[in-house]
Structure formats: structure tokens, C-alpha cells
Design an enzyme around this catalytic site. Sequence first.
Site, PDB file in Angstrom:
ATOM      1  N   ARG A   1      -7.885  64.777  13.069  1.00  0.00           N
ATOM      2  CA  ARG A   1      -7.976  66.070  13.781  1.00  0.00           C
ATOM      3  C   ARG A   1      -6.622  66.416  14.392  1.00  0.00           C
ATOM      4  O   ARG A   1      -6.164  67.570  14.336  1.00  0.00           O
ATOM      5  CB  ARG A   1      -9.050  66.006  14.874  1.00  0.00           C
TER       6      ARG A   1
ATOM      7  N   HIS B   1     -13.736  70.323  27.472  1.00  0.00           N
ATOM      8  CA  HIS B   1     -14.056  69.193  26.588  1.00  0.00           C
ATOM      9  C   HIS B   1     -12.844  68.300  26.395  1.00  0.00           C
ATOM     10  O   HIS B   1     -12.808  67.464  25.501  1.00  0.00           O
ATOM     11  CB  HIS B   1     -14.590  69.707  25.239  1.00  0.00           C
TER      12      HIS B   1
ATOM     13  N   CYS C   1      -4.455  49.880  26.401  1.00  0.00           N
ATOM     14  CA  CYS C   1      -4.244  50.254  27.805  1.00  0.00           C
ATOM     15  C   CYS C   1      -3.093  49.414  28.370  1.00  0.00           C
ATOM     16  O   CYS C   1      -3.053  48.183  28.183  1.00  0.00           O
ATOM     17  CB  CYS C   1      -5.523  49.986  28.616  1.00  0.00           C
TER      18      CYS C   1
ATOM     19  N   SER D   1     -20.934  78.853  19.405  1.00  0.00           N
ATOM     20  CA  SER D   1     -22.342  78.939  18.992  1.00  0.00           C
ATOM     21  C   SER D   1     -23.275  78.733  20.173  1.00  0.00           C
ATOM     22  O   SER D   1     -24.469  78.970  20.096  1.00  0.00           O
ATOM     23  CB  SER D   1     -22.641  77.879  17.925  1.00  0.00           C
TER      24      SER D   1
ATOM     25  N   GLU E   1     -21.254  86.313  14.186  1.00  0.00           N
ATOM     26  CA  GLU E   1     -22.718  86.380  13.971  1.00  0.00           C
ATOM     27  C   GLU E   1     -23.455  86.088  15.267  1.00  0.00           C
ATOM     28  O   GLU E   1     -22.874  85.630  16.248  1.00  0.00           O
ATOM     29  CB  GLU E   1     -23.117  85.347  12.910  1.00  0.00           C
TER      30      GLU E   1
HETATM   31  N1  APR Z   1     -14.145  85.004  15.185  1.00  0.00           N
HETATM   32  C1  APR Z   1     -15.188  84.907  16.065  1.00  0.00           C
HETATM   33  N2  APR Z   1     -16.139  83.946  15.976  1.00  0.00           N
HETATM   34  C2  APR Z   1     -16.027  83.047  14.965  1.00  0.00           C
HETATM   35  C3  APR Z   1     -14.972  83.095  14.011  1.00  0.00           C
HETATM   36  C4  APR Z   1     -14.014  84.124  14.160  1.00  0.00           C
HETATM   37  N3  APR Z   1     -12.981  84.246  13.301  1.00  0.00           N
HETATM   38  N4  APR Z   1     -15.158  82.066  13.126  1.00  0.00           N
HETATM   39  C5  APR Z   1     -16.275  81.409  13.520  1.00  0.00           C
HETATM   40  N5  APR Z   1     -16.803  82.004  14.605  1.00  0.00           N
HETATM   41  C6  APR Z   1     -17.979  81.583  15.390  1.00  0.00           C
HETATM   42  C7  APR Z   1     -19.134  81.066  14.586  1.00  0.00           C
HETATM   43  O1  APR Z   1     -19.987  82.140  14.197  1.00  0.00           O
HETATM   44  C8  APR Z   1     -19.822  80.147  15.618  1.00  0.00           C
HETATM   45  O2  APR Z   1     -20.746  80.880  16.423  1.00  0.00           O
HETATM   46  O3  APR Z   1     -17.554  80.491  16.192  1.00  0.00           O
HETATM   47  C9  APR Z   1     -18.677  79.669  16.497  1.00  0.00           C
HETATM   48  C10 APR Z   1     -18.300  78.219  16.261  1.00  0.00           C
HETATM   49  O4  APR Z   1     -19.393  77.447  16.669  1.00  0.00           O
HETATM   50  P1  APR Z   1     -19.265  75.839  16.633  1.00  0.00           P
HETATM   51  O5  APR Z   1     -18.717  75.415  15.317  1.00  0.00           O
HETATM   52  O6  APR Z   1     -20.580  75.293  17.095  1.00  0.00           O
HETATM   53  O7  APR Z   1     -18.135  75.516  17.703  1.00  0.00           O
HETATM   54  P2  APR Z   1     -18.284  75.536  19.289  1.00  0.00           P
HETATM   55  O8  APR Z   1     -19.285  76.537  19.735  1.00  0.00           O
HETATM   56  O9  APR Z   1     -16.916  75.648  19.848  1.00  0.00           O
HETATM   57  O10 APR Z   1     -18.840  74.045  19.592  1.00  0.00           O
HETATM   58  C11 APR Z   1     -18.967  73.689  20.951  1.00  0.00           C
HETATM   59  O11 APR Z   1     -19.675  71.460  20.407  1.00  0.00           O
HETATM   60  O12 APR Z   1     -19.492  69.572  19.117  1.00  0.00           O
HETATM   61  C12 APR Z   1     -19.138  70.135  20.317  1.00  0.00           C
HETATM   62  O13 APR Z   1     -17.249  69.499  21.552  1.00  0.00           O
HETATM   63  C13 APR Z   1     -17.641  70.228  20.428  1.00  0.00           C
HETATM   64  O14 APR Z   1     -16.381  71.906  21.626  1.00  0.00           O
HETATM   65  C14 APR Z   1     -17.382  71.715  20.649  1.00  0.00           C
HETATM   66  C15 APR Z   1     -18.740  72.225  21.129  1.00  0.00           C
END
Ligand code: APR
Length: 283
Positions: free
Chosen positions: A78, A130, A172, A216, A242
Site C-alpha cells: 500500500r 484511521h 521497536c 461508503s 452512488e
Molecule cells: N468520487 C466520489 N466518490 C467516489 C469516487 C469518486 N471518484 N470513487 C469511489 N467513490 C465512492 C464509492 O462509491 C464508495 O461509496 O467512495 C466510496 C468508497 O467506499 P470504501 O471503499 O468503503 O472506502 P471508505 O468509505 O473510505 O472506507 C472506510 O473502511 O476498511 C476501512 O479503514 C478503512 O478507511 C477505510 C474505511
Amino acid sequence: MKQTLEKIKPLLAKTLSQNKLVTFLTGAGVSAESGVPTYRGSDGIWVEGTRNYKPQDFATLKFFKNNPAEVWKFMLYRKTTFRDVQPNAGHIALANIEQLLQDRFRLITQNIDRLHHRAGNSSSRTYEIHGSLETVRCSEECSNEIYPFPIDVSEAPYDASLVEKSWEVLKCLHCGSITRPNVLMFDEYYDERLYKMESAIETALNTGILFIVGTSGATNLPNHIASTARFKESSIVDINLEDNDFTAEVADDPNGLVLRGKSGEILPKIEQILRELLESENL
Ligand code: APR
């Protein structure tokens, strides 16, 4: 979208006239246009990146303690993906918005990629709830010391064996235990010292408009931040490609707005609206 965007100006004006905060809560979607995979999207980290493990099992301290090299290889992967990407127009717009608003601005991010900082957002007004892959700490918590990320990935190509070669620097300095990435894992808890939990909730209590961008809604502190802001009758704007876990409540909220589209396209529009507002009403 145009009509909805136009509704933002009066909400921003009301927030600023009440001396409340303009707060952005971001997730992986904000970095997607930089080429950083999201977690739960079709190309998501939790979908692609861990074929052998369920995310809730892999990204845990328990799994780390039994398989430190496995987790370090994944985190190194990552880290190298973050190294090779640039902040996108959405990140840059948020840095510009902070310049315009100064202390009336706050950014709460779930992202560990540091792209907000690389775009220019300040550490004092940005809460990485996070954590980030910039730092590590002792996996046995022998001290509160936070160390810089111990492996120089600036030049090295992604090479899993790098972990073996660098195993010594992953220890550490005080007790010799293995260090762990300074990121929140699924079997851990938010706090203020490492993850700015109280600062984020304090921000929500003083926010007049909360933009929820590219997330999300799968994690609990962001949900608590949104419900706290709503409790204080803050306007809430859901910016996403979405519908997501925030959408239903935002759509039902008289102070809510739902904006569908790419954050890299919408955030610069919000910056422009704010610029016009600040110039016209010298707020
Ligand atoms: N513009 C706007 N929204 C977008 C775009 C974009 N270009 N591309 C993707 N998305 C949206 C997707 O529709 C989704 O709702 O971004 C969101 C990404 O969701 P996740 O993949 O679940 O990421 P996130 O919400 O940041 O996850 C939260 O979960 O696993 C843990 O620690 C991890 O920080 C992370 C947390």
C-alpha cells in the site's frame, strides 16, 4: 446537479454568518481519481488485495501478532502504491478551500495515503481518524513513541522480500518487539492520542455544513460524526458516485443535499462557489 450545487451557496453563507465550521469528511473515493484503489469498490482493496483473507480477519491486531510479515508486506504494497500517485483536483480543491477559510475549515479523513497533506492541507486542521502510513509504533505498546515509517520506499520497487531485508529496522528501539503500522485495525478502538476521535466529535458539534465525500459509511466514527452534526442541525451534503450508508438520512433531512458525481469534479465547483461567496459578501 447544477440546481443542487446552487443550493450550497446559501448554506455556506448561513454557516459562515453563524461563525460555524465548514467541515469535510472524506473516504477512499476522494483518492480514487489519483489511482488509489478504494476498499469496497469493484477494484477495492478488501475485494482484490486480500484473496486469501477476509478483511475483517486480516486487518486486525490479532492477525498481525500471528503474521507480522504478512501484514507488513501488505502495508508495504500500500505504501508503494501511495508513493506513485499524485493528489487529484479534489484534493487540491480542499487545500484551496482551507486557504480561503483558514480556521473556519476542518478536514476529517479516513484515508491513510497522506494525499490531503501532499495537496497542502495542514496537520492542525486535518484529523486522520484511521491513522496514516507515515508512522509506526511498538506492537507491544511499550511506550507512546511514534516512529517515522522505517523502510525507505522512495526508490525501491515494490518487493515483498524488502520486508525480510529490512526486518531489523522494523523493531521497536526500546524493547525490540516488532513495530506495527500506525493505522486503526478492525479489532481496535478510536482514541484522541492516535486517531483524534474527540477532536473530530468536537468539530461535528461546531459544524454548520458537513460535506461527506467519497465514503461508503462502513465505519462507526464517521457515522457518529454525521449524526452529531445532524443533531446540531448542520447542513449535510452527500458527495459520491452512488448511494451509500449516509444517503437515506441525508435525503430525508431538510438540511440535506445529495450530489452525485466524481469528487475531483464536484469539489473544485464547491471551491468556486465559496470564492464567489467570500468575494461578494466579504464574509
Ligand atoms: N468520487 C466520489 N466518490 C467516489 C469516487 C469518486 N471518484 N470513487 C469511489 N467513490 C465512492 C464509492 O462509491 C464508495 O461509496 O467512495 C466510496 C468508497 O467506499 P470504501 O471503499 O468503503 O472506502 P471508505 O468509505 O473510505 O472506507 C472506510 O473502511 O476498511 C476501512 O479503514 C478503512 O478507511 C477505510 C474505511
